[in-house]
Design a protein around this motif. Structure first.
Motif, PDB file in Angstrom:
ATOM      1  N   THR A  28      45.917  61.126  39.474  1.00  0.00           N
ATOM      2  CA  THR A  28      46.652  61.550  40.422  1.00  0.00           C
ATOM      3  C   THR A  28      46.048  62.353  41.935  1.00  0.00           C
ATOM      4  O   THR A  28      44.872  63.103  41.198  1.00  0.00           O
ATOM      5  CB  THR A  28      48.038  62.803  39.967  1.00  0.00           C
ATOM      6  OG1 THR A  28      48.848  62.139  38.953  1.00  0.00           O
ATOM      7  CG2 THR A  28      48.354  63.366  40.907  1.00  0.00           C
ATOM      8  N   TRP A  29      45.313  62.364  43.222  1.00  0.00           N
ATOM      9  CA  TRP A  29      44.979  62.718  44.144  1.00  0.00           C
ATOM     10  C   TRP A  29      45.719  63.819  44.219  1.00  0.00           C
ATOM     11  O   TRP A  29      46.460  64.476  44.147  1.00  0.00           O
ATOM     12  CB  TRP A  29      44.605  61.516  45.400  1.00  0.00           C
ATOM     13  CG  TRP A  29      43.969  60.912  44.914  1.00  0.00           C
ATOM     14  CD1 TRP A  29      43.479  60.225  43.760  1.00  0.00           C
ATOM     15  CD2 TRP A  29      44.033  59.674  45.781  1.00  0.00           C
ATOM     16  NE1 TRP A  29      42.859  58.631  44.045  1.00  0.00           N
ATOM     17  CE2 TRP A  29      43.561  58.658  45.630  1.00  0.00           C
ATOM     18  CE3 TRP A  29      43.782  59.400  47.202  1.00  0.00           C
ATOM     19  CZ2 TRP A  29      42.827  56.948  45.818  1.00  0.00           C
ATOM     20  CZ3 TRP A  29      43.770  58.631  48.341  1.00  0.00           C
ATOM     21  CH2 TRP A  29      43.140  57.623  47.683  1.00  0.00           C
ATOM     22  N   GLY A  32      48.706  64.048  45.868  1.00  0.00           N
ATOM     23  CA  GLY A  32      49.669  63.600  45.457  1.00  0.00           C
ATOM     24  C   GLY A  32      49.915  62.114  45.220  1.00  0.00           C
ATOM     25  O   GLY A  32      50.751  62.107  44.582  1.00  0.00           O
ATOM     26  N   TRP A  33      49.171  61.568  46.271  1.00  0.00           N
ATOM     27  CA  TRP A  33      49.562  60.254  45.617  1.00  0.00           C
ATOM     28  C   TRP A  33      48.913  60.381  44.103  1.00  0.00           C
ATOM     29  O   TRP A  33      48.273  60.587  43.766  1.00  0.00           O
ATOM     30  CB  TRP A  33      48.359  59.416  47.138  1.00  0.00           C
ATOM     31  CG  TRP A  33      48.826  59.686  48.283  1.00  0.00           C
ATOM     32  CD1 TRP A  33      49.596  60.465  48.910  1.00  0.00           C
ATOM     33  CD2 TRP A  33      48.105  58.821  49.159  1.00  0.00           C
ATOM     34  NE1 TRP A  33      49.642  60.161  49.934  1.00  0.00           N
ATOM     35  CE2 TRP A  33      48.839  58.888  50.246  1.00  0.00           C
ATOM     36  CE3 TRP A  33      46.525  57.853  49.290  1.00  0.00           C
ATOM     37  CZ2 TRP A  33      48.125  59.018  51.377  1.00  0.00           C
ATOM     38  CZ3 TRP A  33      46.623  57.423  50.509  1.00  0.00           C
ATOM     39  CH2 TRP A  33      47.170  57.986  51.569  1.00  0.00           C
ATOM     40  N   HIS A  34      49.584  58.583  43.931  1.00  0.00           N
ATOM     41  CA  HIS A  34      48.683  58.021  42.047  1.00  0.00           C
ATOM     42  C   HIS A  34      47.908  57.015  42.788  1.00  0.00           C
ATOM     43  O   HIS A  34      49.118  55.909  43.712  1.00  0.00           O
ATOM     44  CB  HIS A  34      50.361  57.877  41.723  1.00  0.00           C
ATOM     45  CG  HIS A  34      51.617  58.896  41.519  1.00  0.00           C
ATOM     46  ND1 HIS A  34      50.877  59.468  40.574  1.00  0.00           N
ATOM     47  CD2 HIS A  34      52.564  58.810  41.839  1.00  0.00           C
ATOM     48  CE1 HIS A  34      51.896  60.866  40.092  1.00  0.00           C
ATOM     49  NE2 HIS A  34      53.069  60.746  41.438  1.00  0.00           N
ATOM     50  N   SER A  35      47.418  56.306  42.502  1.00  0.00           N
ATOM     51  CA  SER A  35      46.148  55.765  42.049  1.00  0.00           C
ATOM     52  C   SER A  35      45.238  55.163  41.046  1.00  0.00           C
ATOM     53  O   SER A  35      45.472  56.041  40.144  1.00  0.00           O
ATOM     54  CB  SER A  35      45.469  56.549  43.061  1.00  0.00           C
ATOM     55  OG  SER A  35      44.052  55.375  43.771  1.00  0.00           O
ATOM     56  N   TYR A  38      40.536  55.612  41.096  1.00  0.00           N
ATOM     57  CA  TYR A  38      39.245  57.159  41.588  1.00  0.00           C
ATOM     58  C   TYR A  38      37.914  56.460  41.892  1.00  0.00           C
ATOM     59  O   TYR A  38      37.162  56.404  41.039  1.00  0.00           O
ATOM     60  CB  TYR A  38      39.691  57.863  40.505  1.00  0.00           C
ATOM     61  CG  TYR A  38      39.249  59.496  40.710  1.00  0.00           C
ATOM     62  CD1 TYR A  38      40.215  60.734  41.541  1.00  0.00           C
ATOM     63  CD2 TYR A  38      37.936  60.351  40.349  1.00  0.00           C
ATOM     64  CE1 TYR A  38      39.827  61.535  41.380  1.00  0.00           C
ATOM     65  CE2 TYR A  38      37.815  61.125  40.813  1.00  0.00           C
ATOM     66  CZ  TYR A  38      39.018  62.021  41.282  1.00  0.00           C
ATOM     67  OH  TYR A  38      38.248  63.397  41.528  1.00  0.00           O
ATOM     68  N   TRP A 202      48.286  48.384  45.602  1.00  0.00           N
ATOM     69  CA  TRP A 202      48.300  49.680  45.954  1.00  0.00           C
ATOM     70  C   TRP A 202      48.396  50.093  46.804  1.00  0.00           C
ATOM     71  O   TRP A 202      48.497  51.122  48.039  1.00  0.00           O
ATOM     72  CB  TRP A 202      47.700  50.247  44.690  1.00  0.00           C
ATOM     73  CG  TRP A 202      47.448  51.693  45.579  1.00  0.00           C
ATOM     74  CD1 TRP A 202      47.501  52.853  44.568  1.00  0.00           C
ATOM     75  CD2 TRP A 202      46.289  51.880  45.537  1.00  0.00           C
ATOM     76  NE1 TRP A 202      47.103  53.799  45.895  1.00  0.00           N
ATOM     77  CE2 TRP A 202      46.058  53.757  46.417  1.00  0.00           C
ATOM     78  CE3 TRP A 202      44.907  51.363  46.137  1.00  0.00           C
ATOM     79  CZ2 TRP A 202      44.506  54.288  46.937  1.00  0.00           C
ATOM     80  CZ3 TRP A 202      43.448  51.670  46.510  1.00  0.00           C
ATOM     81  CH2 TRP A 202      44.018  53.639  46.461  1.00  0.00           C
ATOM     82  N   SER A 207      50.733  55.507  49.513  1.00  0.00           N
ATOM     83  CA  SER A 207      51.433  56.655  49.525  1.00  0.00           C
ATOM     84  C   SER A 207      53.100  57.147  48.722  1.00  0.00           C
ATOM     85  O   SER A 207      53.359  58.080  48.057  1.00  0.00           O
ATOM     86  CB  SER A 207      51.660  57.619  50.959  1.00  0.00           C
ATOM     87  OG  SER A 207      52.646  57.269  51.724  1.00  0.00           O
ATOM     88  N   LYS A 211      56.079  56.340  42.958  1.00  0.00           N
ATOM     89  CA  LYS A 211      57.028  56.951  42.367  1.00  0.00           C
ATOM     90  C   LYS A 211      57.580  56.946  42.463  1.00  0.00           C
ATOM     91  O   LYS A 211      58.033  55.744  42.918  1.00  0.00           O
ATOM     92  CB  LYS A 211      56.168  57.417  44.350  1.00  0.00           C
ATOM     93  CG  LYS A 211      55.087  58.629  43.928  1.00  0.00           C
ATOM     94  CD  LYS A 211      55.828  59.258  45.571  1.00  0.00           C
ATOM     95  CE  LYS A 211      53.960  59.767  45.671  1.00  0.00           C
ATOM     96  NZ  LYS A 211      53.721  61.263  47.025  1.00  0.00           N
TER      97      LYS A 211
END
Length: 211
Positions: A28-29, A32-35, A38, A202, A207, A211
């Motif tokens: 989680t950046w 709030g973005w899930h990725s 990293y 992704w 964004s 989710k």
């Protein structure tokens, strides 16, 4: 000094785990973005051969593309050390740009000695949407600098970033990029074919992904 290829830089970032891939357990950046990816290029500073590979690549590309450069500028905080190393290798003055003006003292946003009209190349560690990077460019231009372009270690290549740089009239050159990274990750068997597809999905709409 010669610049490493995008494939060589990507391979190095994966080897020292400056870039981590984990499609099964996304990160989680701060946004709030899930990725599934990293990137922490500050880790390269802990590896002498890696940081040398980076600053020599930067110095080679800057010398070739911007022979008229007078000053190197690092974006705080991640690119300050990289910028200093490049400036030292090129024998150039160095300045750095805060994310915002200080709330005390001289209220500087651009730190260091720079004259109006100075030809500046900006050094950045990572470009995602381009917001913070272009904020630094704006501060330099406000200070009277002639920003020739920006160099970054890595970019995700998001369309919004490409658009933002275009609108700002800033040329961006990176040592490596997302497309190269996932191809190298596949070749080096860091990820499976299924995970590779997750990484590609992704990238299309980060964004809302996950989710």
């Amino acid at each position: 000094m010669n610049a490493s290829t995008p494939q060589e830089i990507a391979r190095m970032l994966l080897q020292i785990k400056a870039i981590k891939l984990n499609p099964a357990n996304p990160f989680t950046w701060a946004s709030g973005w899930h990725s599934p990816i990293y990137c922490d290029n500050r880790k390269t500073l802990s590896y002498p051969s890696a940081r040398k590979q980076i600053y020599e690549s930067f110095a080679s590309l800057i010398t070739a593309q911007y022979p008229e450069v007078e000053v190197l500028a690092g974006v705080a905080t991640g690119a300050i050390a990289h910028g200093v190393l490049v400036a030292e290798a090129m024998g150039k003055p160095f300045i750095y740009v805060r994310s915002a003006p200080k709330d005390h003292g001289l209220s500087n946003q651009v730190e260091g000695e720079v004259s109006p009209g100075a030809k500046v190349v900006v050094v950045e560690d990572l470009v995602s949407t381009g917001g913070s990077s272009l904020n630094a460019v704006s501060a330099l231009r406000t200070a009277g600098c002639d920003v020739l372009g920006m160099m970054a270690i890595f970019t995700y290549g998001f369309p919004t970033a490409v658009d933002n740089f275009s609108k700002a009239g800033v040329s961006l050159t990176t040592l490596s990029n997302y497309e190269t990274l996932i191809e190298v990750a596949k070749e080096q068997q860091y990820v499976t074919e299924e995970e590779l597809e997750t990484l590609r999905e992704w990238r299309k709409n980060p964004s809302v992904w996950g989710k």
